[in-house]
Motif scaffolding. Structure first.
Motif: not given
Length: 145
Positions: A18-20, A56-57, A64-65, A70-71
């Motif tokens: 899930l990191y971005w 969810f994606i 969210a994005r 960043s997350f």
């Protein structure tokens, strides 16, 4: 690898996908691979709503994005209850949003072992706050595993 070791690895590695950040995309295919095809997710938002992995994606991409540059989320501890090919896991996580905002949550997983591999059948979570704190023993349990 023992079943408990495989479960620990699954839960720990699950959030790494899930990191971005700016210029780096989430690894959605890697994220999807952790789930059974019809698995459900239930976020901390109430009233509770079940989402498919695809749903969810899609929500993460459209909501969210757009709000988070960043997350990242990292598992900090977990407890496993396992019988045969069924397991229930409670896992504590630390989240870092926009490189500065830290929060914590607890995830509950229902796992099944199928074709020699542990997969997520259901995943639900809730945010930790003053009225909903993370139990210290959960935070420490298997933290080094």
């Amino acid at each position: 690898m023992s079943d408990d070791e495989a479960i620990i690895q699954l839960v720990r590695n699950h959030f790494e996908a899930l990191y971005w950040s700016e210029g780096e995309e989430p690894a959605w295919e890697r994220f999807r691979a952790d789930f059974l095809p019809d698995a459900v997710l239930c976020s901390a938002a109430r009233p509770a709503q079940l989402r498919s992995v695809h749903g969810f994606i899609e929500r993460m991409e459209t909501v969210a994005r757009k709000n988070l540059l960043s997350f990242e989320e990292h598992t900090r501890g977990m407890k496993i209850l396992r019988f045969g090919s069924v397991a229930v896991v409670l896992a504590s996580s630390e989240l870092l949003e926009n490189g500065t905002e830290t929060s914590h949550d607890i995830s509950g997983y229902l796992l099944v072992k199928s074709a020699g591999r542990w997969l997520i059948m259901a995943h639900a979570w809730d945010q930790a706050d003053e009225g909903n704190s993370i139990l210290e023993e959960l935070y420490r349990e298997r933290a080094g595993a």
